[in-house]
Design a protein around this motif. Structure first.
Motif, PDB file in Angstrom:
ATOM      1  N   ASP A  93       4.234   7.933  -4.323  1.00  0.00           N
ATOM      2  CA  ASP A  93       3.658   8.532  -3.128  1.00  0.00           C
ATOM      3  C   ASP A  93       2.555   7.619  -2.609  1.00  0.00           C
ATOM      4  OD1 ASP A  93       2.589  10.054  -1.124  1.00  0.00           O
ATOM      5  OD2 ASP A  93       1.830  11.664  -2.431  1.00  0.00           O
TER       6      ASP A  93
ATOM      7  N   GLU B 197      -4.937   9.753   0.290  1.00  0.00           N
ATOM      8  CA  GLU B 197      -5.426  10.597   1.385  1.00  0.00           C
ATOM      9  C   GLU B 197      -5.837  11.984   0.883  1.00  0.00           C
ATOM     10  OE1 GLU B 197      -2.297   8.756   4.732  1.00  0.00           O
ATOM     11  OE2 GLU B 197      -2.091  10.821   3.993  1.00  0.00           O
ATOM     12  N   LYS B 198      -5.182  12.441  -0.162  1.00  0.00           N
ATOM     13  CA  LYS B 198      -5.342  13.833  -0.620  1.00  0.00           C
ATOM     14  C   LYS B 198      -6.699  14.122  -1.259  1.00  0.00           C
ATOM     15  CE  LYS B 198      -0.360  13.969  -1.266  1.00  0.00           C
ATOM     16  NZ  LYS B 198       0.757  13.985  -2.233  1.00  0.00           N
ATOM     17  N   VAL B 199      -7.381  13.099  -1.755  1.00  0.00           N
ATOM     18  CA  VAL B 199      -8.671  13.331  -2.416  1.00  0.00           C
ATOM     19  C   VAL B 199      -9.829  12.663  -1.667  1.00  0.00           C
ATOM     20  CG1 VAL B 199      -7.606  13.558  -4.694  1.00  0.00           C
ATOM     21  CG2 VAL B 199      -8.387  11.300  -3.921  1.00  0.00           C
ATOM     22  N   GLN B 200      -9.519  11.951  -0.589  1.00  0.00           N
ATOM     23  CA  GLN B 200     -10.534  11.166   0.103  1.00  0.00           C
ATOM     24  C   GLN B 200     -11.697  12.011   0.611  1.00  0.00           C
ATOM     25  OE1 GLN B 200     -10.996   8.053   0.221  1.00  0.00           O
ATOM     26  NE2 GLN B 200     -12.320   7.609   1.975  1.00  0.00           N
TER      27      GLN B 200
ATOM     28  N   ASN C  31      -7.011   8.558  -6.760  1.00  0.00           N
ATOM     29  CA  ASN C  31      -5.595   8.900  -6.614  1.00  0.00           C
ATOM     30  C   ASN C  31      -4.803   7.746  -5.988  1.00  0.00           C
ATOM     31  OD1 ASN C  31      -3.786  10.922  -7.295  1.00  0.00           O
ATOM     32  ND2 ASN C  31      -3.715  11.775  -5.232  1.00  0.00           N
TER      33      ASN C  31
ATOM     34  N   HIS D 181       0.928   7.905   0.067  1.00  0.00           N
ATOM     35  CA  HIS D 181      -0.093   8.660   0.796  1.00  0.00           C
ATOM     36  C   HIS D 181      -1.033   9.393  -0.154  1.00  0.00           C
ATOM     37  CE1 HIS D 181       1.552   8.109   4.873  1.00  0.00           C
ATOM     38  NE2 HIS D 181       2.754   8.172   4.303  1.00  0.00           N
ATOM     39  N   ALA D 182      -0.847   9.207  -1.452  1.00  0.00           N
ATOM     40  CA  ALA D 182      -1.624   9.945  -2.457  1.00  0.00           C
ATOM     41  C   ALA D 182      -3.147   9.818  -2.275  1.00  0.00           C
ATOM     42  CB  ALA D 182      -1.212   9.501  -3.854  1.00  0.00           C
TER      43      ALA D 182
END
Length: 472
Positions: free
Chosen positions: A336, A341-344, A313, A338-339
């Protein structure tokens, strides 16, 4: 204590001079190799595990030694399923077939145009099949970089979820599941790290160059070996087919002392922590920024970049999105940053599951995972900072660099000459032995032939005598 052999040119804790790194190719042609090797070292180096680099050596004759001294062979790969890597795939296949220890491939991808139809296959299909089969004899599962590569292996007959699984790039897991990217507040005084690939389309190179023109506090971080040598001693020259890439040290990036070449993974990561934004067409140039917590904009130009960008992402734009003279300000507010971070966390846990399925231990099984053995060792070492270009040095410093480089170069050439001379001597001795053997063989054949003739005559005479006696 377990010992793992790993495909890498240099350990994160090794201190090597730039001239040694260049002349012995300790970066495998691209400094990006240091980043995902660093991640694997950090994750797998427990108090009971020692990891040793193989210096990119591939020789089936090493099998006996590897089986004797190591408990596993860790193979991190980038886009190894490509035409220019086929010969190495063949060599690895021969080596793996002779090994008895586990062989774990942690990340491998296929190199292809962004719209390539996997079902059309590649010229190297058979070599990839043989390689994967050899690996699966020595491990439970192969980790691939993205879904495109997973689809490719499935097309070749391997089962996703059983033979292979998508784990992304190991470099993204250098610091575990926690990934915190700072907010982007871009101003004219922001510090921007640029990375670029000469293989990118012209409009992509122009886009990156435009960033340097509009944001004076920029740094260009090259990754190729030739650029390493160019930064260090200035004698390399890239083909001049574009005005939007630094082909020589006469380019403004070098003249303005805005080039920084990484000499180790940790210093590169630390450097990126102090940058406000990273922009470019290099995967690890942008991944290094991401794991350092810095916003990053990746420009995707092929399938290998696309599959990784999608899996992690990453904040990216496709190269066709830059057509029409687009500027970076046209994208900043719509993306975005910060994208990733959402799947890390999900991706990291899947990576650890893959590691465990292959029987490998890791630091997250222990309480010291927040300050693991690699960090402890690195904190006791004074690592070199990012390398500055030769343009920025005083005449004395330039002289010192050139003397160090040319001295080592002469020593290496002398050593190679001596080794070649010894090899030629051995070959000549072997040829003499073969000649002697051939002469002996010819002599024995003649003697045998003579004995056969004599024996034949003797047998004939005996039969004649017997016949006469029988008649009598």
């Amino acid at each position: 204590m377990k010992r793992y052999l790993i495909r890498s040119g240099i350990a994160p804790t090794e201190l090597k001079q730039p001239e040694e790194m260049i002349l012995n190719n300790l970066i495998g042609g691209n400094i990006g190799n240091l980043i995902y090797a660093y991640s694997i070292y950090r994750n797998l180096m427990t108090n009971d595990v020692e990891i040793v680099p193989d210096n990119y050596r591939i020789n089936e004759n090493d099998a006996e030694m590897i089986n004797k001294y190591y408990d596993a062979y860790i193979i991190p790969l980038a886009d190894a399923f490509r035409e220019t890597f086929v010969e190495n795939l063949k060599k690895y296949t021969k080596l793996f077939e002779k090994l008895t220890i586990p062989v774990i491939v942690i990340g491998v991808g296929v190199k292809a145009p962004i719209n390539k139809r996997i079902e059309d296959g590649f010229s190297f299909d058979e070599e990839v099949k043989s390689f994967v089969k050899a690996v699966l004899k020595r491990s439970n599962m192969i980790g691939v970089r993205g879904q495109i590569t997973a689809d490719y292996l499935s097309y070749l007959g391997f089962v996703e979820g059983k033979d292979h699984t998508v784990i992304g790039c190991p470099s993204m897991y250098a610091f575990g599941e926690d990934l915190k990217i700072k907010d982007l507040q871009l101003t004219k005084s922001s510090t921007i790290a640029l990375n670029s690939s000469k293989l990118s389309p012209e409009h992509v190179l122009e886009f990156i160059t435009d960033v340097s023109n509009n944001y004076p506090d920029y740094y260009f971080i090259p990754q190729w070996m030739k650029e390493f040598q160019m930064t260090y001693i200035g004698d390399q020259k890239l083909s001049e087919n574009t005005s939007f890439y630094p082909n020589t040290i006469k380019d403004k990036y070098y003249e303005e002392n805005r080039v920084r070449f990484p000499l180790n993974a940790k210093s590169w990561i630390d450097f990126m922590k102090n940058v406000d934004l990273a922009v470019g067409a290099r995967l690890h140039g942008n991944i290094t920024a991401t794991i350092a917590g810095t916003p990053s904009l990746l420009i995707v130009k092929d399938a290998r970049m696309k599959e990784l960008a999608e899996y992690h992402n990453l904040t990216y734009v496709s190269e066709e999105n830059l057509l029409g003279g687009k500027k970076i300000k046209d994208f900043i507010k719509t993306l975005d940053f910060h994208a990733p971070e959402k799947v890390q966390s999900q991706n990291f846990n899947h990576f650890i599951n893959f590691i465990e399925k292959n029987g490998l231990d890791h630091i997250y099984n222990y309480s010291y995972y927040q300050y693991p053995p690699l960090d402890q060792k690195l904190n006791n070492i004074e690592l070199p900072e990012m390398l500055t270009p030769i343009n920025a040095l005083t005449p004395t410093e330039i002289s010192d660099r050139l003397i160090k480089y040319t001295t080592l170069e002469k020593n290496i050439k002398s050593k190679l000459k001596k080794e070649n001379k010894n090899l030629s001597k051995k070959v000549k001795q072997q040829e003499e032995k073969i000649k002697i053997y051939s002469k002996d063989k010819e002599y024995l054949a003649n003697q045998l032939q003579k004995k056969s003739v004599k024996l034949g005559l003797k047998l004939s005479n005996t039969l004649t005598i017997l016949k006469k006696r029988l008649k009598f």
